[in-house]
Design an enzyme around this catalytic site. Structure first.
Site, PDB file in Angstrom:
ATOM      1  N   HIS A  70      -7.962  -3.406   0.311  1.00 52.03           N
ATOM      2  CA  HIS A  70      -7.419  -2.538   0.074  1.00 52.03           C
ATOM      3  C   HIS A  70      -6.149  -2.146   1.303  1.00 52.03           C
ATOM      4  CE1 HIS A  70      -8.351  -1.047  -4.131  1.00 52.03           C
ATOM      5  NE2 HIS A  70      -9.638  -0.330  -3.383  1.00 52.03           N
ATOM      6  N   GLU A 121       0.775  -1.270  -0.228  1.00 53.22           N
ATOM      7  CA  GLU A 121      -0.154  -0.313  -0.253  1.00 53.22           C
ATOM      8  C   GLU A 121       1.208   1.386  -0.202  1.00 53.22           C
ATOM      9  OE1 GLU A 121      -3.360  -0.927  -0.534  1.00 53.22           O
ATOM     10  OE2 GLU A 121      -2.922  -2.307  -0.440  1.00 53.22           O
TER      11      GLU A 121
HETATM   12  P1  AMP Z   1      -4.208  -2.275  -3.535  1.00 54.27           P
HETATM   13  O1  AMP Z   1      -3.227  -2.827  -3.919  1.00 54.27           O
HETATM   14  O2  AMP Z   1      -5.335  -2.074  -5.094  1.00 54.27           O
HETATM   15  O3  AMP Z   1      -4.627  -1.754  -2.229  1.00 54.27           O
HETATM   16  O4  AMP Z   1      -3.437  -0.643  -3.789  1.00 54.27           O
HETATM   17  C1  AMP Z   1      -2.287  -0.111  -4.112  1.00 54.27           C
HETATM   18  C2  AMP Z   1      -2.450   1.248  -3.810  1.00 54.27           C
HETATM   19  O5  AMP Z   1      -2.606   2.242  -4.823  1.00 54.27           O
HETATM   20  C3  AMP Z   1      -3.223   2.016  -2.403  1.00 54.27           C
HETATM   21  O6  AMP Z   1      -2.158   1.949  -1.305  1.00 54.27           O
HETATM   22  C4  AMP Z   1      -3.447   3.212  -3.222  1.00 54.27           C
HETATM   23  O7  AMP Z   1      -1.872   4.015  -3.239  1.00 54.27           O
HETATM   24  C5  AMP Z   1      -3.746   3.225  -4.354  1.00 54.27           C
HETATM   25  N1  AMP Z   1      -4.794   2.564  -5.229  1.00 54.27           N
HETATM   26  C6  AMP Z   1      -5.422   2.014  -5.176  1.00 54.27           C
HETATM   27  N2  AMP Z   1      -6.915   2.297  -5.474  1.00 54.27           N
HETATM   28  C7  AMP Z   1      -7.014   3.878  -5.291  1.00 54.27           C
HETATM   29  C8  AMP Z   1      -7.775   5.027  -5.700  1.00 54.27           C
HETATM   30  N3  AMP Z   1      -9.534   4.231  -6.225  1.00 54.27           N
HETATM   31  N4  AMP Z   1      -7.683   6.242  -6.014  1.00 54.27           N
HETATM   32  C9  AMP Z   1      -6.272   6.667  -5.700  1.00 54.27           C
HETATM   33  N5  AMP Z   1      -5.190   5.431  -5.319  1.00 54.27           N
HETATM   34  C10 AMP Z   1      -5.531   4.485  -5.386  1.00 54.27           C
HETATM   35 MG    MG Z   2      -3.456  -4.314  -1.459  1.00 60.10          MG
HETATM   36 MG    MG Z   3      -1.781  -3.968  -4.570  1.00 64.40          MG
END
Ligand code: AMP
Ligand code: MG
Ligand code: MG
Length: 228
Positions: free
Chosen positions: A197, A43
């Site tokens: 997330h 993250e």
């Molecule tokens: P995830 O592994 O999908 O949980 O996302 C990794 C990182 O991507 C998060 O910690 C955010 O920094 C970025 N991220 C994910 N989804 C979003 C979103 N909808 N808007 C902005 N940043 C995002």
């Molecule tokens: Mg994630």
């Molecule tokens: Mg991810």
């Protein structure tokens, strides 16, 4: 091209029947080659407008050590990380990831966490085992980590220069290219664990998909590479 432990890796391309035969042999070899799969999901600092925070910095660094006989998790590395350039998390970032300021405030910076991670690899006896990192998509190791390392002057270790994008293996096994982690879980009829997330919860959900694919005898192969 090198694999996770720095040995030469042949990337096959199959056009003829005989080459396809050799491709499948190599896939089997690569499936057996990985004794462990390291499920990783970072993250990072963010705001509602993607791209407004630069550089994005890792704030959660979770990795699960999954063995490839029964596909059970046998070890966990989990640290929160203090961002250095933008040390204050945005309210958007906290509501997206569930990570509050207190969780990163006294955490170590990425350089120290990388040292801890290397010690963890040693403690899990992973440096003398064949392993590959598994991520959901290519963003974690193709964009986020190299960009942050460019900023801090750190060198990307060999074991983060090639990895398995689980979406590719999922597509090869099921015929469906998944949009994201929830899509893989629902297609595989797996219950979503925890919070989307949260890095550690995302890792547990990716590990459930690894188990699902492992039980279907999916062929594990490195799908993605960082170019020098
Ligand atoms: P995830 O592994 O999908 O949980 O996302 C990794 C990182 O991507 C998060 O910690 C955010 O920094 C970025 N991220 C994910 N989804 C979003 C979103 N909808 N808007 C902005 N940043 C995002
Ligand atoms: Mg994630
Ligand atoms: Mg991810």
């Amino acid at each position: 091209m090198y694999n996770s432990v720095g040995k030469w890796l042949v990337i096959p391309s199959a056009r003829t029947a005989s080459r396809q035969f050799s491709l499948s042999n190599r896939c089997n070899e690569s499936r057996q080659r990985f004794e462990r799969l390291l499920v990783l999901d970072f993250e990072a600092t963010c705001d509602s407008q993607r791209g407004t925070i630069r550089p994005q910095e890792i704030i959660e660094f979770p990795v699960l050590n999954v063995e490839t006989n029964g596909f059970e998790t046998v070890g966990t590395f989990h640290r929160y990380v203090k961002p250095q350039v933008h040390p204050t998390l945005t309210p958007f970032c906290t509501s997206l990831t569930g990570i509050i300021q207190d969780m990163v405030e006294d955490a170590a910076p990425l350089k120290e966490v990388m040292e801890d991670f290397h010690k963890w690899l040693l403690s899990q006896h992973l440096l003398n085992k064949e392993f590959a990192v598994v991520t959901c998509g290519d963003w974690d190791l193709k964009e986020l980590l190299p960009r942050q390392f460019l900023h801090t002057g750190q060198v990307v270790p060999a074991y983060f220069k090639s990895w398995i994008n689980i979406k590719m293996i999922f597509a090869e096994s099921t015929g469906v290219y998944p949009r994201n982690l929830p899509h893989m879980l629902s297609h595989a009829k797996l219950v979503h664990f925890g919070r989307l997330h949260s890095g550690i919860d995302d890792c547990h959900n990716i590990a459930a998909v690894v188990r699902f694919l492992g039980r279907r005898s999916s062929q594990w192969r490195l799908t993605s590479f960082l170019e020098d």
